[in-house]
Design a protein around this motif. Structure first.
Motif, mmCIF file in Angstrom:
data_model
loop_
_atom_site.group_PDB
_atom_site.id
_atom_site.type_symbol
_atom_site.label_atom_id
_atom_site.label_comp_id
_atom_site.label_asym_id
_atom_site.label_seq_id
_atom_site.Cartn_x
_atom_site.Cartn_y
_atom_site.Cartn_z
ATOM 1 N N PHE A 110 3.878 14.781 62.777
ATOM 2 C CA PHE A 110 5.128 14.120 62.394
ATOM 3 C C PHE A 110 4.854 12.704 61.896
ATOM 4 O O PHE A 110 5.387 12.279 60.874
ATOM 5 C CB PHE A 110 6.097 14.081 63.576
ATOM 6 C CG PHE A 110 7.255 13.153 63.365
ATOM 7 C CD1 PHE A 110 8.287 13.504 62.515
ATOM 8 C CD2 PHE A 110 7.286 11.903 63.988
ATOM 9 C CE1 PHE A 110 9.349 12.624 62.294
ATOM 10 C CE2 PHE A 110 8.340 11.032 63.770
ATOM 11 C CZ PHE A 110 9.367 11.401 62.925
ATOM 12 N N HIS A 111 4.014 11.968 62.631
ATOM 13 C CA HIS A 111 3.735 10.581 62.241
ATOM 14 C C HIS A 111 3.028 10.528 60.889
ATOM 15 O O HIS A 111 3.288 9.633 60.080
ATOM 16 C CB HIS A 111 2.893 9.895 63.312
ATOM 17 C CG HIS A 111 3.582 9.826 64.650
ATOM 18 N ND1 HIS A 111 3.424 10.806 65.611
ATOM 19 C CD2 HIS A 111 4.444 8.922 65.171
ATOM 20 C CE1 HIS A 111 4.157 10.483 66.668
ATOM 21 N NE2 HIS A 111 4.778 9.353 66.438
ATOM 22 N N GLY A 112 2.135 11.486 60.631
ATOM 23 C CA GLY A 112 1.491 11.542 59.329
ATOM 24 C C GLY A 112 2.486 11.857 58.226
ATOM 25 O O GLY A 112 2.416 11.297 57.124
ATOM 26 N N GLY A 113 3.440 12.752 58.521
ATOM 27 C CA GLY A 113 4.482 13.060 57.550
ATOM 28 C C GLY A 113 5.338 11.854 57.233
ATOM 29 O O GLY A 113 5.736 11.640 56.082
ATOM 30 N N VAL A 114 5.639 11.041 58.250
ATOM 31 C CA VAL A 114 6.421 9.820 58.032
ATOM 32 C C VAL A 114 5.672 8.872 57.095
ATOM 33 O O VAL A 114 6.261 8.300 56.164
ATOM 34 C CB VAL A 114 6.720 9.122 59.375
ATOM 35 C CG1 VAL A 114 7.265 7.718 59.143
ATOM 36 C CG2 VAL A 114 7.718 9.940 60.188
ATOM 37 N N ILE A 115 4.376 8.713 57.325
ATOM 38 C CA ILE A 115 3.581 7.841 56.457
ATOM 39 C C ILE A 115 3.590 8.369 55.030
ATOM 40 O O ILE A 115 3.735 7.609 54.063
ATOM 41 C CB ILE A 115 2.135 7.730 56.988
ATOM 42 C CG1 ILE A 115 2.133 7.002 58.346
ATOM 43 C CG2 ILE A 115 1.245 6.999 55.992
ATOM 44 C CD1 ILE A 115 0.789 6.994 59.031
ATOM 45 N N GLY A 116 3.444 9.693 54.886
ATOM 46 C CA GLY A 116 3.463 10.292 53.559
ATOM 47 C C GLY A 116 4.780 10.069 52.844
ATOM 48 O O GLY A 116 4.817 9.764 51.635
ATOM 49 N N VAL A 117 5.893 10.193 53.563
ATOM 50 C CA VAL A 117 7.213 9.976 52.965
ATOM 51 C C VAL A 117 7.403 8.507 52.595
ATOM 52 O O VAL A 117 7.976 8.196 51.542
ATOM 53 C CB VAL A 117 8.316 10.445 53.933
ATOM 54 C CG1 VAL A 117 9.687 9.986 53.456
ATOM 55 C CG2 VAL A 117 8.299 11.967 54.059
ATOM 56 N N LEU A 118 6.923 7.592 53.429
ATOM 57 C CA LEU A 118 7.047 6.167 53.112
ATOM 58 C C LEU A 118 6.281 5.824 51.837
ATOM 59 O O LEU A 118 6.750 5.019 51.017
ATOM 60 C CB LEU A 118 6.538 5.324 54.283
ATOM 61 C CG LEU A 118 7.410 5.325 55.536
ATOM 62 C CD1 LEU A 118 6.735 4.525 56.646
ATOM 63 C CD2 LEU A 118 8.800 4.763 55.240
ATOM 64 N N ILE A 119 5.117 6.430 51.679
ATOM 65 C CA ILE A 119 4.348 6.204 50.443
ATOM 66 C C ILE A 119 5.112 6.762 49.246
ATOM 67 O O ILE A 119 5.182 6.130 48.175
ATOM 68 C CB ILE A 119 2.954 6.840 50.556
ATOM 69 C CG1 ILE A 119 2.124 6.121 51.629
ATOM 70 C CG2 ILE A 119 2.234 6.814 49.207
ATOM 71 C CD1 ILE A 119 0.794 6.775 51.918
ATOM 72 N N ALA A 120 5.705 7.949 49.412
ATOM 73 C CA ALA A 120 6.475 8.559 48.326
ATOM 74 C C ALA A 120 7.677 7.693 47.959
ATOM 75 O O ALA A 120 7.961 7.478 46.768
ATOM 76 C CB ALA A 120 6.931 9.956 48.746
#
Length: 291
Positions: A110-120
């Motif tokens: 989940f935390h990795g997904g959050v980072i990915g979305v923030l970059i997007a």
């Protein structure tokens, strides 16, 4: 399934296999349409649909073309960030092997997904000259529903179960994937309810029933604090992965709890910023005596 859960308050635990669940919707040949994949797809589609509805309301910081871009890049961010985050935070040995790309076998952070979305979001906001914090507010409102679907899929898969509990606990459950076959908390359902349903309803109410959308950072701050606190608390019921049990033994907290603490801290900082700064856009016009 709900009737079994409601009638389970006796001394016997619930047995997952008696619920009539299976991890896939249908199977054709060797192909299975798994609920875990459906949860991701449905969560993304619902988020796109609702975001398109949100930007039609007054005060939107973006146009439909930006929502289309966010749909594409945030999907990549969720998948790539979630998988790379899982490898970085939980299983570094996945790097350097083909197993890293076997998304169908599960394993997303989940935390990795959050980072990915923030970059997007950063990429789309920079390209479109958008206010990054306000765009993040709009995205944050749509995340809990997808998270809830993912946790429900974990339950349907019989994975990521909770810590051992007394067999007379009303929701004590025995999962077939548990090598010890102990009664356990169905922590997937706890997380789906707290971090998914309740947080999602709160954010939806704040967006549609209040002027929170006009305070940059307020919605994303509430999401970040709520998700961080929810994950931190729910980890007391969730069984840590076997290869990470040493983290709990050595520190008293799980890896997920340690990753949630920075989320809570960042969320508090953003919340203070959002409350101190004056509202923008339509809220300021409504408050003006000339309006």
């Amino acid at each position: 399934m709900l009737s079994l859960l409601a009638a389970s308050g006796a001394a016997e635990p619930i047995y997952w296999e008696n619920l009539g669940l299976r991890p896939y919707l249908f199977e054709i040949g060797g192909f299975q349409l798994r609920f875990y994949s459906l949860a991701y797809l449905l969560g993304i589609v619902l988020a796109y649909w609702h975001l398109s509805k949100m930007i039609k309301a007054p005060g939107a910081p973006m146009a439909q073309r930006h929502a289309d871009d966010l749909f594409f890049y945030c999907t990549l961010g969720v998948i790539l960030g979630g998988r790379l985050g899982y490898a970085a935070f939980y299983k570094p040995e996945l790097f350097g092997g083909v197993e890293l790309f076997k998304l169908w076998e599960g394993g997303m952070s989940f935390h990795g997904g959050v980072i990915g979305v923030l970059i997007a979001i950063s990429w789309v906001a920079w390209r479109g000259g958008l206010n990054w914090l306000r765009v993040s507010d709009y995205i944050a409102v749509n995340v809990p529903v997808g998270y809830m679907l993912g946790r429900l899929a974990n339950f349907i898969n019989g994975e990521l179960y909770g810590r051992p509990v007394d067999s007379d606990f009303p929701l004590a459950m025995v999962f077939p994937t548990d090598p010890e076959q102990l009664p356990r908390h169905p922590s997937q359902l706890y997380q789906a309810g707290f971090e998914g349903l309740l947080l999602g309803l709160l954010l939806l109410a704040l967006f549609w029933k209040t002027r929170a959308r006009y305070r940059p950072g307020l919605l994303v701050a509430i999401f970040t604090i709520g998700m961080g606190m929810g994950r931190f608390l729910m980890e007391f019921f969730r069984a840590p992965d076997a290869y990470l049990a040493y983290v709990v033994t050595e520190t008293g907290l799980s890896r997920g709890q340690w990753l949630s603490l920075p989320m809570i801290g960042i969320g508090i900082v953003v919340l203070v910023y959002a409350l101190v700064k004056p509202p923008v856009g339509g809220a300021a016009k409504v408050a003006s005596p000339s309006a």
